[in-house]
Design an enzyme around this catalytic site. Structure first.
Site, PDB file in Angstrom:
ATOM      1  N   GLU A   1       0.443   5.910  -1.959  1.00  0.00           N
ATOM      2  CA  GLU A   1       1.186   4.975  -2.810  1.00  0.00           C
ATOM      3  C   GLU A   1       0.306   4.261  -3.832  1.00  0.00           C
ATOM      4  O   GLU A   1       0.800   3.606  -4.733  1.00  0.00           O
ATOM      5  CB  GLU A   1       1.872   3.909  -1.935  1.00  0.00           C
ATOM      6  CG  GLU A   1       3.036   4.413  -1.098  1.00  0.00           C
ATOM      7  CD  GLU A   1       2.624   4.980   0.260  1.00  0.00           C
ATOM      8  OE1 GLU A   1       1.439   5.348   0.422  1.00  0.00           O
ATOM      9  OE2 GLU A   1       3.471   5.066   1.161  1.00  0.00           O
TER      10      GLU A   1
ATOM     11  N   THR B   1       3.917  11.344   1.132  1.00  0.00           N
ATOM     12  CA  THR B   1       3.110  10.858   2.251  1.00  0.00           C
ATOM     13  C   THR B   1       3.401  11.750   3.445  1.00  0.00           C
ATOM     14  O   THR B   1       4.463  12.383   3.515  1.00  0.00           O
ATOM     15  CB  THR B   1       3.452   9.409   2.633  1.00  0.00           C
ATOM     16  OG1 THR B   1       4.814   9.391   3.056  1.00  0.00           O
ATOM     17  CG2 THR B   1       3.281   8.461   1.479  1.00  0.00           C
TER      18      THR B   1
HETATM   19  P1  ADP Z   1      -0.273   8.717   5.450  1.00  0.00           P
HETATM   20  O1  ADP Z   1      -1.373   8.880   6.470  1.00  0.00           O
HETATM   21  O2  ADP Z   1       0.807   7.773   5.859  1.00  0.00           O
HETATM   22  O3  ADP Z   1       0.164   9.959   4.779  1.00  0.00           O
HETATM   23  P2  ADP Z   1      -2.121   8.126   3.428  1.00  0.00           P
HETATM   24  O4  ADP Z   1      -2.746   9.442   3.618  1.00  0.00           O
HETATM   25  O5  ADP Z   1      -1.740   7.682   2.090  1.00  0.00           O
HETATM   26  O6  ADP Z   1      -0.863   7.957   4.251  1.00  0.00           O
HETATM   27  O7  ADP Z   1      -3.040   7.112   4.162  1.00  0.00           O
HETATM   28  C1  ADP Z   1      -2.999   5.742   3.977  1.00  0.00           C
HETATM   29  C2  ADP Z   1      -3.470   4.997   5.192  1.00  0.00           C
HETATM   30  O8  ADP Z   1      -4.696   5.524   5.678  1.00  0.00           O
HETATM   31  C3  ADP Z   1      -3.762   3.555   4.903  1.00  0.00           C
HETATM   32  O9  ADP Z   1      -2.587   2.786   4.912  1.00  0.00           O
HETATM   33  C4  ADP Z   1      -4.708   3.199   6.030  1.00  0.00           C
HETATM   34  O10 ADP Z   1      -3.998   2.873   7.215  1.00  0.00           O
HETATM   35  C5  ADP Z   1      -5.465   4.469   6.258  1.00  0.00           C
HETATM   36  N1  ADP Z   1      -6.763   4.404   5.594  1.00  0.00           N
HETATM   37  C6  ADP Z   1      -7.109   4.920   4.403  1.00  0.00           C
HETATM   38  N2  ADP Z   1      -8.395   4.681   4.142  1.00  0.00           N
HETATM   39  C7  ADP Z   1      -8.893   3.978   5.179  1.00  0.00           C
HETATM   40  C8  ADP Z   1     -10.171   3.416   5.495  1.00  0.00           C
HETATM   41  N3  ADP Z   1     -11.220   3.549   4.711  1.00  0.00           N
HETATM   42  N4  ADP Z   1     -10.267   2.745   6.660  1.00  0.00           N
HETATM   43  C9  ADP Z   1      -9.228   2.618   7.499  1.00  0.00           C
HETATM   44  N5  ADP Z   1      -8.014   3.120   7.262  1.00  0.00           N
HETATM   45  C10 ADP Z   1      -7.839   3.797   6.111  1.00  0.00           C
END
Ligand code: ADP
Length: 544
Positions: free
Chosen positions: A331, A186
């Site tokens: 995750e 992540t």
């Molecule tokens: P990180 O940004 O922590 O690396 P990820 O790329 O795995 O993690 O992103 C996950 C997060 O992105 C989710 O927990 C959520 O907050 C946000 N997210 C993903 N898709 C959406 C969506 N369609 N609308 C709003 N938030 C989203």
């Protein structure tokens, strides 16, 4: 027991074998770092993956060892996906947009043995190779002629020479489907990055789930453009789902601006593309300015951050492109939900259609969702109660990679996402915030996502970030930082007026501030913690 079904393991190599046999002539089209467009077929790609598997054997990389990639979406990266994982090694896709300290930390934490990289990232590799002692093999994803001389990287090889020296005859090994296939960290916007280790089984099941009609609805008749990087959750699983369905694959390389994407979409007859809102904004602006009428482009998957009403109206209203909103996390492989409606569009009003499309969507069979309050008690699915979103299922992690990581699951086996959401009676989930972004004003929660979307409804607003800042009386109050489009005339009063009919009076932001830039992190999301730091005392200063 006699009479039971066959026990064929769910291995990623079975996708390669299937695509080669049934869709061997289907193309993979890549815009290359070299600048041109490269074409080959699944048949040729998987033959090259087998050469790579033989090369990894010759390099004495053992099953279960990790092989890192620093690469754009391209055909050689695609070949690594199958050559590395199919031969029982683990492909660790590294996000090159992270800081160099994080990249180095990740390579060491994963104990990567080899690193394959696009030449774009040569400067990164030159800076960190001495600090990554476990890596014994460096391969540049290029031909011998393009291999840089005097790079300072020990025994640097070109990919073409490496695989060219080996046969394409190779029997994919059969092993336990629970074995690790790939690793992704992540982005670590808070604290150190955390690794998520996918298994063959979870990746194959996820490839099925992504392809379902109410997920992304993929078929052999589709031409898929994953704009979402292959270093970000396996391009949302599309690098596996496309060959599993026999879809043509178009890989955009490093040119993700609106003009380059529009050209690729038109030239290659793309029917479905997937990416984050910031990239789609560039495409939409370009398509609007050039009054482009897409020939084949019918569906766009938007995820990673929330899709605004303005973006939905742009795609569906002006360009006839259906918006599929999807939610997920590193995750969760990542597909957690997708926003396909439950009823026929003709039976819904335009507003109902928009409301469903802009929800984060429903969970497909294979994962379950629930929302809980601060004590962990489950909240009702009434579309009103908001609580922390939790998820479990066959492609959700059980623990972070490595012994030094915190527990990922609740005591009863759910993954707590850190997102705040509602779920309605039809199962549609709506994210109202990330737990750390939610604004607590006088004990009440205010959704930063909702306040951002209202600002984004103004045509002159390009990007908006709503954050909670310190307030003497209410603890925290929302302010909205706004980046306008060049030449747009937007006033603070005009934006504040947008809020008055749309939210309760106490939810109207205390201030709108125009800024020149709003920083984005390595996965294209607003860096809210940086903004909170910078603007923390904004309202205190104003009242002094
Ligand atoms: P990180 O940004 O922590 O690396 P990820 O790329 O795995 O993690 O992103 C996950 C997060 O992105 C989710 O927990 C959520 O907050 C946000 N997210 C993903 N898709 C959406 C969506 N369609 N609308 C709003 N938030 C989203």
């Amino acid at each position: 027991m006699r009479g039971l079904m066959q026990d064929r393991p769910l291995l990623l190599s079975s996708i390669a074998e299937f695509a080669e046999r049934s869709h061997g002539d289907v193309e993979i089209v890549s815009r290359r770092v070299e600048g041109d467009v490269h074409r080959h077929t699944y048949r040729e790609a998987f033959a090259r993956s087998r050469r790579l598997a033989n090369a990894l054997d010759a390099l004495a990389l053992k099953p279960g060892e990790t092989v890192a990639s620093l690469a754009w979406n391209g055909y050689r990266h695609f070949e690594l996906y199958f050559g590395v994982s199919g031969s029982a090694r683990v492909l660790h896709t590294v996000n090159p947009r992270l800081t160099i300290e994080h990249v180095q930390w990740i390579l060491n934490h994963a104990q990567d043995r080899a690193l394959f990289f696009d030449l774009t990232f040569l400067p990164i590799v030159q800076k960190l190779h001495q600090a990554c002692p476990a890596i014994g093999v460096y391969v540049a994803l290029c031909s011998e002629a393009d291999l840089p001389q005097g790079s300072g990287i020990p025994n640097l090889m070109s990919y073409e020479t490496l695989i060219g020296a080996h046969s394409d005859r190779y029997d994919w090994p059969q092993f336990d489907e629970h074995a690790a296939s790939s690793l992704c960290y992540t982005s670590g916007t808070t604290g150190k990055p955390k690794g998520v280790l996918y298994s063959h089984r979870s990746s194959v099941l996820h490839a099925y789930a992504v392809s379902l009609p109410d997920s992304l609805n993929l078929s052999a008749r589709d031409t898929i453009l994953p704009v979402v990087p292959m270093f970000h959750v396996n391009a949302w699983g599309l690098a596996y789902a496309a060959p599993a369905m026999g879809s043509k694959l178009v890989l955009p390389g490093q040119s993700l601006d609106g003009a380059s994407l529009c050209k690729l979409i038109e030239d290659e007859g793309v029917t479905l593309a997937a990416g984050v809102p910031t990239v789609w904004q560039g495409l939409l602006d370009h398509a609007d300015a050039g009054r482009i009428r897409f020939r084949t482009f019918r569906r766009t998957v938007i995820g990673g951050a929330s899709c605004s009403r303005a973006m939905y109206d742009g795609f569906t209203g002006r360009h006839g492109v259906e918006v599929l909103h999807a939610w997920g996390m590193t995750e969760t492989s990542p597909l957690g939900t997708a926003s396909a409606p439950r009823r026929a569009p003709a039976d819904m009003t335009a507003d109902e259609r928009a409301s469903v499309a802009l929800s984060q969507g429903r969970a497909p069979f294979g994962v379950e969702l629930r929302i809980v309050d601060e004590s962990g008690a489950e909240l009702p699915r009434d579309g009103l109660a908001a609580g922390e979103l939790q998820i479990r299922g066959a492609w959700v992690l059980s623990a972070y990679f490595g012994a030094d990581q915190p527990e990922a699951l609740t005591t009863d086996g759910w993954f707590a996402t850190g997102d705040i959401a509602t779920i309605d009676g039809d199962g549609f989930m709506r994210i109202t915030d990330r737990a750390k972004d939610v604004i607590k004003s006088g004990g009440e929660w205010i959704s930063s996502a909702e306040l951002e979307n209202i600002a984004l409804a103004h045509p002159g607003v390009l990007r908006a970030a709503c954050i909670g800042v310190k307030h003497a009386r209410w603890d925290e109050r929302p302010i909205v930082l706004v980046m306008t489009r060049p030449d747009a005339s937007v006033t603070r009063e005009a934006l504040l007026a947008l809020y008055t009919d749309r939210v309760a009076k106490w939810q109207v932001p205390d201030d709108i501030v125009f800024v020149d830039d709003l920083p984005l992190g390595a996965t294209g999301k607003l860096l809210k913690h940086t903004l909170r730091e910078a603007w923390r005392d904004h309202l205190l200063a104003a009242t002094q």
